[in-house]
Motif scaffolding. Structure first.
Motif, PDB file in Angstrom:
ATOM      1  N   GLY A 149      -8.258   0.754  -4.781  1.00 36.62           N
ATOM      2  CA  GLY A 149      -7.387   0.074  -5.727  1.00 36.62           C
ATOM      3  C   GLY A 149      -8.093  -0.152  -7.046  1.00 36.62           C
ATOM      4  O   GLY A 149      -9.325  -0.133  -7.120  1.00 36.62           O
ATOM      5  N   HIS A 150      -7.316  -0.368  -8.081  1.00 34.78           N
ATOM      6  CA  HIS A 150      -7.865  -0.599  -9.414  1.00 34.78           C
ATOM      7  C   HIS A 150      -8.467  -2.003  -9.519  1.00 34.78           C
ATOM      8  O   HIS A 150      -8.030  -2.933  -8.835  1.00 34.78           O
ATOM      9  N   THR A 152      -0.946  -2.426  -6.747  1.00 34.40           N
ATOM     10  CA  THR A 152      -0.723  -1.695  -5.501  1.00 34.40           C
ATOM     11  C   THR A 152      -2.023  -1.044  -5.048  1.00 34.40           C
ATOM     12  O   THR A 152      -2.774  -0.513  -5.872  1.00 34.40           O
ATOM     13  N   ALA A 153      -2.286  -1.079  -3.748  1.00 41.33           N
ATOM     14  CA  ALA A 153      -3.468  -0.429  -3.177  1.00 41.33           C
ATOM     15  C   ALA A 153      -3.064   0.916  -2.586  1.00 41.33           C
ATOM     16  O   ALA A 153      -1.889   1.146  -2.273  1.00 41.33           O
ATOM     17  N   PRO A 179      -3.448   5.124  -7.016  1.00 40.38           N
ATOM     18  CA  PRO A 179      -2.185   4.430  -7.287  1.00 40.38           C
ATOM     19  C   PRO A 179      -1.777   4.656  -8.746  1.00 40.38           C
ATOM     20  O   PRO A 179      -2.634   4.746  -9.630  1.00 40.38           O
ATOM     21  N   THR A 194       0.844  -1.195   0.000  1.00 43.49           N
ATOM     22  CA  THR A 194       0.000   0.000   0.000  1.00 43.49           C
ATOM     23  C   THR A 194       0.876   1.239   0.000  1.00 43.49           C
ATOM     24  O   THR A 194       2.014   1.212   0.473  1.00 43.49           O
ATOM     25  N   THR A 226     -13.364  -0.413  -4.901  1.00 38.60           N
ATOM     26  CA  THR A 226     -12.885  -0.519  -6.273  1.00 38.60           C
ATOM     27  C   THR A 226     -14.073  -0.305  -7.205  1.00 38.60           C
ATOM     28  O   THR A 226     -15.168   0.051  -6.764  1.00 38.60           O
ATOM     29  N   VAL A 268      -5.354  -5.316  -8.591  1.00 39.40           N
ATOM     30  CA  VAL A 268      -5.292  -5.785  -7.204  1.00 39.40           C
ATOM     31  C   VAL A 268      -6.653  -6.189  -6.639  1.00 39.40           C
ATOM     32  O   VAL A 268      -6.758  -7.187  -5.926  1.00 39.40           O
TER      33      VAL A 268
END
Length: 269
Positions: free
Chosen positions: A178-179, A158-159, A151, A137, A245, A189
């Motif tokens: 996150g994505h 990565t978060a 991110p 993270t 997300t 993620v």
């Protein structure tokens, strides 16, 4: 309404509780519904599509504590007497003795243990065993457009932790984003975030060497333009975590997903 990073910190208090500042909540809403948070131009839909949450797993209300288990309805005096073989007069006398003796513990249920928050400390990773997440993270603030930074697009695994809010484990509502996927790398993620169920666990190692362990209370999907702010970001007086997300249908014209998936979790005892 947009706040500068300095104004956001000032409005949120010593440890940065942005949910107490209406202006910053608007910034969060704009971020979620616009292109600033998890929606980005490089996003491409997975051929299968990310899992969507079970509607039955969504939390119903912020008013009923998310961590508490539902209790069975209390029986009426006649039902209780019939089950125990006690007459109404005996039950009345017994109730009088109980009320007169507050020190009695024979029939008093023990209160549920209260979970105290942890000191503030930056998270370093997030682990969600059920969906195979073990990701680093990084702290996120506001970008040049006064929206929550995301991110980097070249780090889809990565978060990001919203550093102007509580840290995971601290009393308040911590937020990790996150994505869901990436045109360059495919699944990102939090691709499987929507498949989490109540009772699943989330572990957040921190810089102070401690680990904040959370239990999932619910998972929900909301249209980005109708995100229930008080439910998602409201301060409940407990140490809670939201993991967010994208989800729902993919809008090819906007190159983004139409919804947000939100995981609600509470610090475990």
């Amino acid at each position: 309404m947009a706040l500068s990073p300095r104004a956001a910190r000032s409005a949120s208090g010593r440890h940065g509780f942005p949910w107490r500042a209406a202006g910053l909540v608007l910034v969060v809403l704009i971020t979620l519904t616009g292109a600033g948070l998890i929606t980005f131009a490089a996003t491409a839909p997975d051929p299968v599509g990310p899992p969507q949450p079970d509607p039955a797993a969504a939390p119903q209300s912020l008013l009923s504590p998310l961590v508490d288990e539902p209790t069975a309805p209390e029986p009426t005096p006649s039902e209780a007497n019939a089950a125990s073989g006690t007459t109404h007069g005996e039950a009345h006398s017994a109730r009088g003795r109980l009320e007169a003796d507050p020190g009695s513990t024979a029939t008093r249920p023990s209160p549920a243990p209260k979970v105290a928050g942890m000191p503030r400390s930056q998270p370093t990773r997030i682990r969600i065993p059920r969906i195979g997440v073990d990701a680093p993270t990084l702290p996120l603030g506001l970008d040049r457009n006064q929206q929550i930074a995301v991110p980097p697009l070249d780090q889809p695994k990565t978060a990001g932790w919203y550093k102007l809010g509580p840290s995971p484990g601290e009393v308040g509502t911590a937020v990790v984003v996150g994505h869901v996927d990436s045109r360059a790398t495919g699944r990102a993620v939090f691709f499987r975030l929507g498949s989490l169920k109540p009772g699943d666990t989330i572990e957040v190692p921190r810089q102070d060497g401690k680990k904040a362990r959370f239990v999932v209370n619910g998972v929900a999907r909301y249209p980005k333009k109708k995100l229930p702010l008080s439910l998602v970001y409201g301060h409940t007086g407990k140490a809670q975590l939201r993991v967010i997300t994208c989800g729902g249908d993919y809008d090819k014209a906007a190159k983004s997903y139409k919804d947000n998936i939100v995981v609600f979790a509470t610090l475990a005892p």
